[in-house]
Design a protein around this motif. Structure first.
Motif, PDB file in Angstrom:
ATOM      1  N   ILE A 133     -31.850  42.266 -41.650  1.00 45.20           N
ATOM      2  CA  ILE A 133     -30.476  41.778 -41.512  1.00 45.20           C
ATOM      3  C   ILE A 133     -29.478  42.902 -41.761  1.00 45.20           C
ATOM      4  O   ILE A 133     -28.478  43.042 -41.048  1.00 45.20           O
ATOM      5  N   GLY A 134     -29.762  43.746 -42.780  1.00 41.10           N
ATOM      6  CA  GLY A 134     -28.858  44.851 -43.076  1.00 41.10           C
ATOM      7  C   GLY A 134     -28.779  45.866 -41.952  1.00 41.10           C
ATOM      8  O   GLY A 134     -27.697  46.332 -41.589  1.00 41.10           O
ATOM      9  N   GLN A 135     -29.941  46.180 -41.370  1.00 45.87           N
ATOM     10  CA  GLN A 135     -29.963  47.175 -40.302  1.00 45.87           C
ATOM     11  C   GLN A 135     -29.616  46.577 -38.940  1.00 45.87           C
ATOM     12  O   GLN A 135     -29.056  47.259 -38.075  1.00 45.87           O
ATOM     13  N   GLY A 136     -29.944  45.289 -38.747  1.00 45.26           N
ATOM     14  CA  GLY A 136     -29.743  44.689 -37.431  1.00 45.26           C
ATOM     15  C   GLY A 136     -28.499  43.853 -37.286  1.00 45.26           C
ATOM     16  O   GLY A 136     -28.075  43.547 -36.162  1.00 45.26           O
ATOM     17  N   LEU A 158     -42.079  37.512 -37.139  1.00 43.05           N
ATOM     18  CA  LEU A 158     -41.041  36.732 -36.463  1.00 43.05           C
ATOM     19  C   LEU A 158     -39.649  37.272 -36.769  1.00 43.05           C
ATOM     20  O   LEU A 158     -38.750  37.218 -35.916  1.00 43.05           O
ATOM     21  N   ASP A 159     -39.441  37.776 -37.997  1.00 42.46           N
ATOM     22  CA  ASP A 159     -38.161  38.419 -38.340  1.00 42.46           C
ATOM     23  C   ASP A 159     -37.826  39.530 -37.350  1.00 42.46           C
ATOM     24  O   ASP A 159     -36.732  39.567 -36.777  1.00 42.46           O
ATOM     25  N   ILE A 215     -34.786  38.984 -34.644  1.00 41.45           N
ATOM     26  CA  ILE A 215     -33.557  39.740 -34.940  1.00 41.45           C
ATOM     27  C   ILE A 215     -33.346  40.890 -33.960  1.00 41.45           C
ATOM     28  O   ILE A 215     -32.257  41.065 -33.411  1.00 41.45           O
ATOM     29  N   PHE A 216     -34.414  41.660 -33.724  1.00 38.37           N
ATOM     30  CA  PHE A 216     -34.239  42.859 -32.892  1.00 38.37           C
ATOM     31  C   PHE A 216     -34.517  42.623 -31.406  1.00 38.37           C
ATOM     32  O   PHE A 216     -33.826  43.171 -30.562  1.00 38.37           O
ATOM     33  N   ARG A 217     -35.543  41.808 -31.103  1.00 37.82           N
ATOM     34  CA  ARG A 217     -35.890  41.591 -29.695  1.00 37.82           C
ATOM     35  C   ARG A 217     -34.971  40.564 -29.044  1.00 37.82           C
ATOM     36  O   ARG A 217     -34.424  40.782 -27.952  1.00 37.82           O
ATOM     37  N   ALA A 252     -29.574  33.924 -37.927  1.00 36.42           N
ATOM     38  CA  ALA A 252     -30.295  32.693 -37.563  1.00 36.42           C
ATOM     39  C   ALA A 252     -31.758  32.992 -37.268  1.00 36.42           C
ATOM     40  O   ALA A 252     -32.644  32.174 -37.538  1.00 36.42           O
ATOM     41  N   GLY A 253     -32.036  34.186 -36.729  1.00 42.19           N
ATOM     42  CA  GLY A 253     -33.417  34.569 -36.453  1.00 42.19           C
ATOM     43  C   GLY A 253     -34.241  34.648 -37.725  1.00 42.19           C
ATOM     44  O   GLY A 253     -35.405  34.220 -37.752  1.00 42.19           O
ATOM     45  N   ALA A 254     -33.648  35.189 -38.794  1.00 44.63           N
ATOM     46  CA  ALA A 254     -34.351  35.257 -40.080  1.00 44.63           C
ATOM     47  C   ALA A 254     -34.638  33.861 -40.615  1.00 44.63           C
ATOM     48  O   ALA A 254     -35.706  33.602 -41.184  1.00 44.63           O
TER      49      ALA A 254
END
Length: 454
Positions: free
Chosen positions: A43-46, A182-183, A187-189, A195-197
């Protein structure tokens, strides 16, 4: 054929037993902690620094949900170990069925309350106009997953108590690994943001719950789901409640304390101070969860031998667990004090956030050996059905001492010419010292449990 795998708890060497039970518990705890850390890293990086602060706001809410999982899981697991020490399989199966009922009812009430008052709760715990949207988006999705997490935690505790520590590890570990995968994917893909997390957590906990339930559905399981076990029994609810009350109050207290802590952090340092606490707390949780994992390995050994009347074995497992956990606490203190910037950089590249977190981490981590001492004592007394001693031990550093310290230490820092923000972090240091002193005194009052009855 049903196999009783608990007999070794009163015959096998204590060192071998603790190794066999603690390693799976530690591994599952480490994996679970890694996925919590990965949540913050991803979350911090993305997503961004404010998203980390928003996620940090959800921590006390999550602690409350975890409290209900601990209430049932720890209480049922400890009680099952004691009754298996008394060789009562029927009673153990009643504990299993009643714990599922208890978990379902409590989790349902928590979810209902959470959805009805979500924004008010988040604001109470320190959400600001800049962070409340992130916190709300995460909680709306993850709240049902918390019911599944509570159920998985309960069933995994009972799997471990009935003689299957490695299987308990594999179940919780597989859920955590799935969460990490899944994170990254969500988040990235798929660019789903925070919400992804949340979706990753919910899906992975559903998977862990399913695996846990399947263990007790198998006919060759020593303890399994039976119709008589699902008949509600008041005395079992009471037993679970009393033993589980210590970790429950500890988690609820932690949520309330974090609300006060966040308020103080925002007062002296703003949203980034809350984010910095989220980073330092992630590191500390990682180390503390390893210590708790060792204590969870101790729990069935201590509970079984207490029920079976073997005080010398009880003393040996207590002493060995204490040595291991204090050593882990020393390692945590060394890492936190020696490389705070490097640890902080794993979570964020934001300069302001890094500056606060690298200065806060040594203040919080330095007392890790004393934290370990307190945790071992609290978990030990949970294991042998001494709930009030466990409650007093666990609440001392989190409530009795920490709340007044959060106001007194910043004032002291201001008078000495230091930034009051770091006085907020140092209040944790002060409370850990006083909490360990009280834990030592309470432990001395209970030395009779290690003596052979004449």
């Amino acid at each position: 054929m049903q196999i009783d795998k608990t007999k070794e708890l009163e015959t096998k060497g204590i060192g071998s037993l603790l190794l066999a039970y603690a390693i799976p518990s530690v591994v599952s705890r480490v994996i679970a902690s890694v996925y919590n850390i990965c949540d913050r890293i991803f979350i911090g990086q993305g997503v961004g620094a404010l998203a980390i602060a928003g996620l940090a706001i959800t921590m006390p809410v999550m602690n409350i949900v975890h409290a209900f999982g601990a209430l049932v899981g720890v209480g049922a697991g400890a009680r099952m170990s004691i009754v298996l020490g008394k060789k009562d399989v029927n009673w153990a199966e009643n504990i299993l069925g009643n714990s599922v009922i208890f978990t379902t009812v409590l989790s349902g009430l928590v979810m209902l309350f959470g959805y009805l008052f979500m924004d008010k709760i988040l604001i109470l715990f320190g959400a600001t106009p800049d962070t409340v949207a992130y916190a709300h988006e995460y909680m709306v999705i993850v709240l049902p997953g918390m019911f599944l997490l509570t159920m998985a935690f309960n069933l995994a505790s009972l799997i471990r108590a009935s003689g299957y520590p490695t299987k308990s590890m594999l179940i919780l570990g597989s859920g955590a690994i799935l969460n990490i995968v899944l994170d990254a994917l969500f988040i990235f893909r798929f660019k789903m943001g925070i919400a992804g997390a949340a979706w990753a957590t919910t899906i992975s906990m559903a998977f862990a719950t399913l695996l846990s339930a399947m263990h007790f559905l198998k006919k060759d399981s020593f303890i399994r789901f039976r119709r008589h076990g699902f008949k509600p029994r008041g005395y079992i609810f009471k037993n679970i409640f009393m033993i589980g009350m210590s970790p429950f109050l500890m988690n609820v207290a932690a949520a309330g304390v974090v609300a006060i802590l966040n308020s103080q952090l925002i007062r002296f340092g703003g949203d980034f101070a809350v984010g910095a606490y989220g980073i330092t707390n992630s590191f500390m949780n990682f180390m503390v969860l390893i210590i708790i994992g060792v204590c969870q390995g101790m729990q069935p050994i201590a509970g079984y031998n207490y029920g079976a009347g073997h005080p010398q074995r009880l003393k040996r497992v207590y002493r060995l667990t204490m040595k291991v956990c204090v050593a882990l606490g020393i390692l945590s203190a060394v890492l936190g004090c020696a490389m705070p910037r490097l640890i902080s950089m794993a979570f964020t590249s934001d300069t302001a956030l890094l500056d606060i977190s690298q200065r806060a981490l040594p203040l919080i981590s330095v007392m890790s050996p004393l934290i370990a001492f307190t945790i071992v004592n609290s978990n030990f007394f949970q294991s042998i059905d001494k709930p009030w001693i466990a409650i007093a031990t666990s609440l001392s550093r989190q409530v009795i001492f920490l709340i007044p310290m959060m106001f007194l230490v910043p004032m002291l820092f201001t008078k000495l010419g230091y930034a009051p923000l770091f006085g907020v972090f140092a209040s944790c240091t002060a409370s850990d010292i006083f909490g360990a002193i009280l834990a030592f005194v309470l432990m001395l009052t209970q030395r009779k449990v290690f003596k052979v009855k004449e």
